[in-house]
Design a protein around this motif. Structure first.
Motif, short mmCIF file in Angstrom:
data_model
loop_
_atom_site.label_atom_id
_atom_site.label_comp_id
_atom_site.label_asym_id
_atom_site.label_seq_id
_atom_site.Cartn_x
_atom_site.Cartn_y
_atom_site.Cartn_z
N VAL A 268 33.99 52.27 40.11
CA VAL A 268 34.17 50.88 39.72
C VAL A 268 35.60 50.66 39.23
N GLY A 269 36.27 49.65 39.79
CA GLY A 269 37.65 49.37 39.40
C GLY A 269 37.75 48.36 38.28
N VAL A 270 37.08 47.23 38.44
CA VAL A 270 37.05 46.18 37.42
C VAL A 270 35.70 45.49 37.50
N ALA A 271 35.45 44.63 36.52
CA ALA A 271 34.29 43.75 36.56
C ALA A 271 34.77 42.31 36.60
N ALA A 272 33.90 41.41 37.04
CA ALA A 272 34.22 39.98 37.10
C ALA A 272 32.92 39.20 36.92
N PRO A 273 33.01 37.94 36.52
CA PRO A 273 31.80 37.14 36.35
C PRO A 273 30.89 37.21 37.57
N GLY A 274 29.62 37.51 37.32
CA GLY A 274 28.66 37.62 38.42
C GLY A 274 27.28 37.09 38.06
N GLY A 329 37.03 47.05 27.52
CA GLY A 329 36.05 47.35 26.49
C GLY A 329 36.42 48.63 25.76
N VAL A 330 37.04 49.55 26.48
CA VAL A 330 37.55 50.79 25.91
C VAL A 330 38.98 50.94 26.38
N ASN A 331 39.73 51.79 25.72
CA ASN A 331 41.12 51.95 26.10
C ASN A 331 41.23 52.95 27.25
N GLY A 332 40.88 52.45 28.41
CA GLY A 332 40.88 53.30 29.59
C GLY A 332 39.86 52.77 30.58
N ARG A 333 39.28 53.64 31.34
CA ARG A 333 38.34 53.25 32.39
C ARG A 333 36.96 53.82 32.08
N ASP A 334 35.92 53.00 32.28
CA ASP A 334 34.57 53.54 32.13
C ASP A 334 33.76 53.23 33.40
N ARG A 335 32.56 53.76 33.45
CA ARG A 335 31.77 53.65 34.67
C ARG A 335 31.01 52.34 34.81
N TYR A 336 31.08 51.50 33.79
CA TYR A 336 30.33 50.25 33.81
C TYR A 336 31.18 49.06 34.27
N ILE A 337 32.36 48.91 33.69
CA ILE A 337 33.24 47.78 34.05
C ILE A 337 34.62 48.26 34.48
N GLY A 338 34.75 49.53 34.79
CA GLY A 338 36.02 50.06 35.26
C GLY A 338 37.11 49.92 34.22
N TRP A 339 38.25 49.32 34.61
CA TRP A 339 39.36 49.11 33.68
C TRP A 339 39.14 47.89 32.80
N GLY A 340 38.08 47.15 33.03
CA GLY A 340 37.78 46.00 32.19
C GLY A 340 37.37 44.79 33.01
N VAL A 341 37.17 43.67 32.33
CA VAL A 341 36.81 42.41 32.98
C VAL A 341 38.10 41.68 33.36
N ILE A 342 38.19 41.27 34.58
CA ILE A 342 39.42 40.68 35.11
C ILE A 342 39.89 39.50 34.27
N ASP A 343 41.19 39.43 34.06
CA ASP A 343 41.83 38.32 33.35
C ASP A 343 42.78 37.66 34.35
N PRO A 344 42.31 36.66 35.09
CA PRO A 344 43.14 36.07 36.16
C PRO A 344 44.49 35.55 35.69
N VAL A 345 44.50 34.84 34.55
CA VAL A 345 45.76 34.26 34.08
C VAL A 345 46.75 35.36 33.72
N LYS A 346 46.32 36.38 33.03
CA LYS A 346 47.21 37.48 32.67
C LYS A 346 47.71 38.21 33.91
N ASN A 362 49.54 51.40 25.17
CA ASN A 362 50.49 52.17 24.38
C ASN A 362 49.94 52.54 23.01
N GLY A 363 48.98 51.77 22.54
CA GLY A 363 48.44 52.04 21.22
C GLY A 363 47.26 52.99 21.21
N SER A 364 46.96 53.59 22.34
CA SER A 364 45.80 54.48 22.39
C SER A 364 46.06 55.75 21.61
N ALA A 365 44.98 56.41 21.27
CA ALA A 365 45.07 57.60 20.43
C ALA A 365 45.93 58.67 21.07
N GLN A 366 45.83 58.79 22.38
CA GLN A 366 46.60 59.86 23.02
C GLN A 366 48.09 59.55 23.09
#
Length: 420
Positions: A268-274, A329-346, A362-366
């Motif tokens: 999964v790469g990203v999530a979007a309204p569905g 949702g997390v600082n990275g990629r997860d298996r549910y929404i990928g890199w996150g929910v798409i922000d078209p304007v951004k 840049n602010g992630s723990a690593q």
């Protein structure tokens, strides 16, 4: 349509049925599609006489003037970005799609039954014949033109749709037909391909994999739905969404969380309204439907805008831009929404330069620098001492004010008793 698929449709929504269709068995596995939706008043029949007046929730979260500040889907030279919709056909009699669909560049890969003749046969042979309504809804989310009396509009209303019909109500589509449609899209100059389907049994097919690779090698952004079998919470791969280079889209709800039916997986790469997605239906009007099938074109519309604004960006750079600017949702990629929910304007405004791949924030723990052992301070730091002294001073001030106020009250009461 089997009972298994009907049960799945009922599980998705009591107000909106989204069923997977199956075709006849054979050497090549059929492809899963989606059936007509049900609105809040019952079955969605074509045409829908009434428009949905309000602005859909998936568009309410966008500042459209910012989104369309540079383009609505046309490049600087005025040419519209071409988006291929490989689906059940795209009806062009709906007024919001009449000028959006380029029927001459499309194709229909399904055979027409022998008992259909005359005008009906000619109509059934066209890529604009959509007896299911699924492809028409997908196309509307991408490029529906604005119309008075409704708040619904496509995300890229100046883009051009290439209709490629390779599935129908009986699920006659096959991976081989899908592969042919993909190659046709490349030949017709599509910059984005939307595939809101997956192969039955989630199996990889060589013809389909080679066609996907051909599209990516020709600098085409391929967007595919992740699938609707995620209610059990188990991760599994679906195709073509899982092929390398494809931007796989999960479905999110109003809370930017994964819709319960959305398939999860490391692809999964990203999530979007569905959920409760408004879109066009054949012959006129709009309906509401659920599914990753309608999350994918939301992303494809944004991809079309990026391609129009940055025609020199490569397909992987467009994908990386969408993933990098997603709301995470997390600082990275997860298996549910990928890199996150798409922000078209951004995605259309935070785009000073192309990137090759998404990265963690840049602010992630690593990314936080490790402390310097030589600067380790034992005991009270100067800052802590300043805070302590300031606290003492504040406390003393409060005490003085309290004593002064209390003394004034006592003096007042004493004077009143004396005068009495």
């Amino acid at each position: 349509m089997g009972n298994r698929h009907m049960r799945r449709a009922a599980a998705l929504s009591s107000a909106t049925a989204l069923a997977c269709l199956t075709g006849a068995t054979g050497a090549t596995e059929p492809v899963a599609a989606a059936a007509t939706s049900v609105d809040g008043n019952g079955q969605c029949t074509f045409p829908m006489k009434k428009q949905i007046k309000g602005t859909p929730w998936s568009l309410q979260r966008l500042v459209m003037d910012r989104l369309w500040e540079d383009t609505k889907g046309k490049e600087k030279d005025g040419d519209p970005v071409k988006v291929a919709v490989i689906d059940t056909g795209v009806d062009n009699t709906n007024v919001q799609l009449k000028t959006a669909v380029d029927a001459s560049s499309g194709a229909n890969y399904l055979s027409v039954p022998k008992d259909v003749s005359g005008a009906d046969r000619k109509r059934a042979q066209s890529p604009t014949y959509d007896e299911v309504g699924h492809g028409t809804k997908v196309a509307g989310i991408i490029a529906a033109r604005p119309r008075p009396g409704t708040g619904f509009v496509g995300l890229a209303p100046d883009a051009k749709i290439i209709p490629l019909k390779q599935n129908n109500a009986e699920g006659k589509g096959t991976p081989e037909m899908m592969a042919r449609a993909i190659r046709k899209a490349v030949d017709e100059g599509a910059r984005v391909i939307n595939i809101s389907q997956d192969t039955k049994g989630a199996r990889s097919q060589q013809d389909l994999e080679l066609a996907i690779a051909h599209a990516i090698d020709n600098n085409v952004v391929v967007v595919a739905s992740a699938g609707n079998d995620g209610a059990d919470g188990k991760s599994k791969r679906t195709y073509p969404a899982s092929y390398p280079g494809v931007l796989a889209v999960a479905a999110s709800d109003r809370n930017n969380e994964r819709a319960y039916f959305s398939q999860s997986g490391d692809f999964v790469g990203v999530a979007a309204p569905g959920v409760e997605m408004v879109s066009t239906v054949p012959k006129g009007g709009q309906c509401v439907d659920n599914g990753t099938s309608f999350a994918a074109p939301y992303v494809a519309g944004v991809a079309a805008l990026i391609r129009a604004k940055h025609p020199d960006w490569k397909q992987n750079e467009v994908v990386a831009q969408i993933e990098q600017t997603a709301e995470r949702g997390v600082n990275g990629r997860d298996r549910y929404i990928g890199w996150g929910v798409i922000d078209p304007v951004k995605a259309l405004t935070d785009d000073e330069q192309a990137i090759q791949r998404p990265t963690v924030d840049n602010g992630s723990a690593q990314n936080i620098p490790k402390p310097d052992p030589g600067k380790l301070i034992l005991g009270e730091t100067p800052h802590e001492r300043s805070v302590r002294l300031a606290t003492y001073a504040l406390g003393a001030g409060v005490v003085v004010v309290a004593i002064t106020a209390g003394g004034a009250i006592v003096l007042r009461d004493w004077r009143r008793r004396r005068d009495a």
